[in-house]
Design a protein around this motif. Structure first.
Motif, short mmCIF file in Angstrom:
data_model
loop_
_atom_site.label_atom_id
_atom_site.label_comp_id
_atom_site.label_asym_id
_atom_site.label_seq_id
_atom_site.Cartn_x
_atom_site.Cartn_y
_atom_site.Cartn_z
N SER A 285 0.56 -1.29 0.05
CA SER A 285 0.00 0.05 -0.17
C SER A 285 0.91 1.18 -0.10
O SER A 285 0.64 2.33 -0.68
CB SER A 285 -0.98 0.04 1.25
OG SER A 285 -0.31 -0.03 2.33
N LEU B 217 2.11 1.79 -3.58
CA LEU B 217 1.04 2.37 -4.23
C LEU B 217 0.45 3.76 -4.07
O LEU B 217 0.46 4.31 -5.03
CB LEU B 217 -0.34 1.36 -4.07
CG LEU B 217 -1.71 1.92 -4.80
CD1 LEU B 217 -1.49 1.51 -6.20
CD2 LEU B 217 -2.98 1.15 -4.08
N TRP C 87 3.19 5.80 -5.74
CA TRP C 87 3.11 5.92 -7.10
C TRP C 87 2.06 6.74 -7.51
O TRP C 87 2.27 7.93 -8.40
CB TRP C 87 2.72 4.44 -7.68
CG TRP C 87 2.59 4.54 -9.22
CD1 TRP C 87 3.28 4.63 -10.18
CD2 TRP C 87 1.27 4.29 -9.88
NE1 TRP C 87 2.91 4.43 -11.37
CE2 TRP C 87 1.77 4.60 -11.25
CE3 TRP C 87 -0.02 4.20 -9.30
CZ2 TRP C 87 0.60 4.33 -11.95
CZ3 TRP C 87 -0.87 4.27 -10.14
CH2 TRP C 87 -0.73 4.46 -11.66
N ILE C 88 0.88 6.80 -6.73
CA ILE C 88 -0.31 7.65 -6.86
C ILE C 88 -0.08 9.20 -6.65
O ILE C 88 -0.61 10.12 -7.16
CB ILE C 88 -1.61 7.31 -6.16
CG1 ILE C 88 -2.01 5.81 -6.72
CG2 ILE C 88 -2.57 8.28 -6.10
CD1 ILE C 88 -3.02 5.30 -5.99
N PRO D 158 0.16 9.76 -12.63
CA PRO D 158 -0.74 8.49 -12.12
C PRO D 158 -1.98 9.27 -11.19
O PRO D 158 -2.82 8.74 -11.27
CB PRO D 158 -0.12 7.84 -11.27
CG PRO D 158 1.38 8.00 -11.68
CD PRO D 158 1.40 9.58 -12.18
N ALA D 159 -1.88 10.56 -10.56
CA ALA D 159 -2.81 11.25 -9.85
C ALA D 159 -3.64 11.82 -10.81
O ALA D 159 -5.01 11.33 -10.54
CB ALA D 159 -2.01 12.25 -9.06
N ALA E 132 -4.40 10.54 -13.94
CA ALA E 132 -5.20 9.27 -14.41
C ALA E 132 -6.15 8.84 -13.43
O ALA E 132 -7.26 8.38 -13.93
CB ALA E 132 -4.05 8.51 -14.94
N VAL E 133 -5.97 8.89 -12.16
CA VAL E 133 -6.79 8.31 -11.14
C VAL E 133 -8.08 9.07 -10.93
O VAL E 133 -9.02 8.71 -11.07
CB VAL E 133 -5.93 7.94 -9.77
CG1 VAL E 133 -7.11 7.76 -8.91
CG2 VAL E 133 -5.01 6.89 -10.12
N VAL E 134 -7.84 10.28 -11.07
CA VAL E 134 -8.85 11.33 -10.78
C VAL E 134 -9.63 11.28 -12.01
O VAL E 134 -11.16 11.15 -11.81
CB VAL E 134 -8.26 12.82 -10.44
CG1 VAL E 134 -9.29 13.60 -10.65
CG2 VAL E 134 -7.80 12.88 -9.08
N THR E 135 -9.40 11.23 -13.05
CA THR E 135 -10.12 11.16 -14.46
C THR E 135 -10.84 9.83 -14.54
O THR E 135 -11.92 9.89 -14.81
CB THR E 135 -9.02 11.37 -15.52
OG1 THR E 135 -8.22 12.56 -15.39
CG2 THR E 135 -9.92 11.36 -16.92
N ALA E 136 -10.22 8.78 -14.19
CA ALA E 136 -10.71 7.42 -14.20
C ALA E 136 -11.93 7.55 -13.14
O ALA E 136 -12.87 6.98 -13.33
CB ALA E 136 -9.86 6.42 -13.84
N MET E 137 -11.89 7.98 -12.05
CA MET E 137 -12.77 8.17 -11.06
C MET E 137 -14.17 9.06 -11.47
O MET E 137 -15.02 8.72 -11.20
CB MET E 137 -12.36 8.67 -9.62
CG MET E 137 -11.19 7.93 -8.90
SD MET E 137 -10.55 8.45 -7.55
CE MET E 137 -12.20 8.83 -6.35
#
Length: 107
Positions: free
Chosen positions: A47, A50, A53-54, A59-60, A62-67
């Motif tokens: 964790s 992870l 990395w986020i 990656p941050a 990308a994660v916000v866009t995916a959410m």
């Protein structure tokens, strides 16, 4: 005999055991090895890597866009009435509480 005298007597009758200098080092080394093998230590390591990395910009984003995409997709799937007039009325009712009192939402 008060408590202090009693504690002193107990300490004198039970001397501290003598251990070799490497004893504590070996004990702590065994504990460290056992901790590294535990499931919680492996989970913590995974964790932490992870989240590290986020925390990087790409990656941050990308994660916000995916959410956001996932939330919009799930929101549109669970919405019963997707007609623009109904959506406009629901939006107006959500931002203006007086509108909700005057506009009856069709069911």
């Amino acid at each position: 005999m008060n408590n202090d005298d009693l504690h002193l007597l107990i300490r004198q009758t039970q001397p501290k055991p003598e251990f070799s200098a490497s004893f504590q080092r070996e004990v702590w080394a065994r504990i460290a090895v056992a901790e590294q093998r535990s499931w919680s230590a492996q989970w913590r390591t995974w964790s932490e890597s992870l989240f590290r990395w986020i925390a990087q910009p790409a990656p941050a984003v990308a994660v916000v866009t995916a959410m956001l995409v996932l939330g919009a997709g799930l929101g549109s799937m669970t919405s019963v009435n997707n007609e623009p007039a109904n959506l406009r009325t629901a939006y107006m009712a959500s931002i203006n509480p007086l509108t909700a009192a005057h506009v009856a939402m069709p069911k």
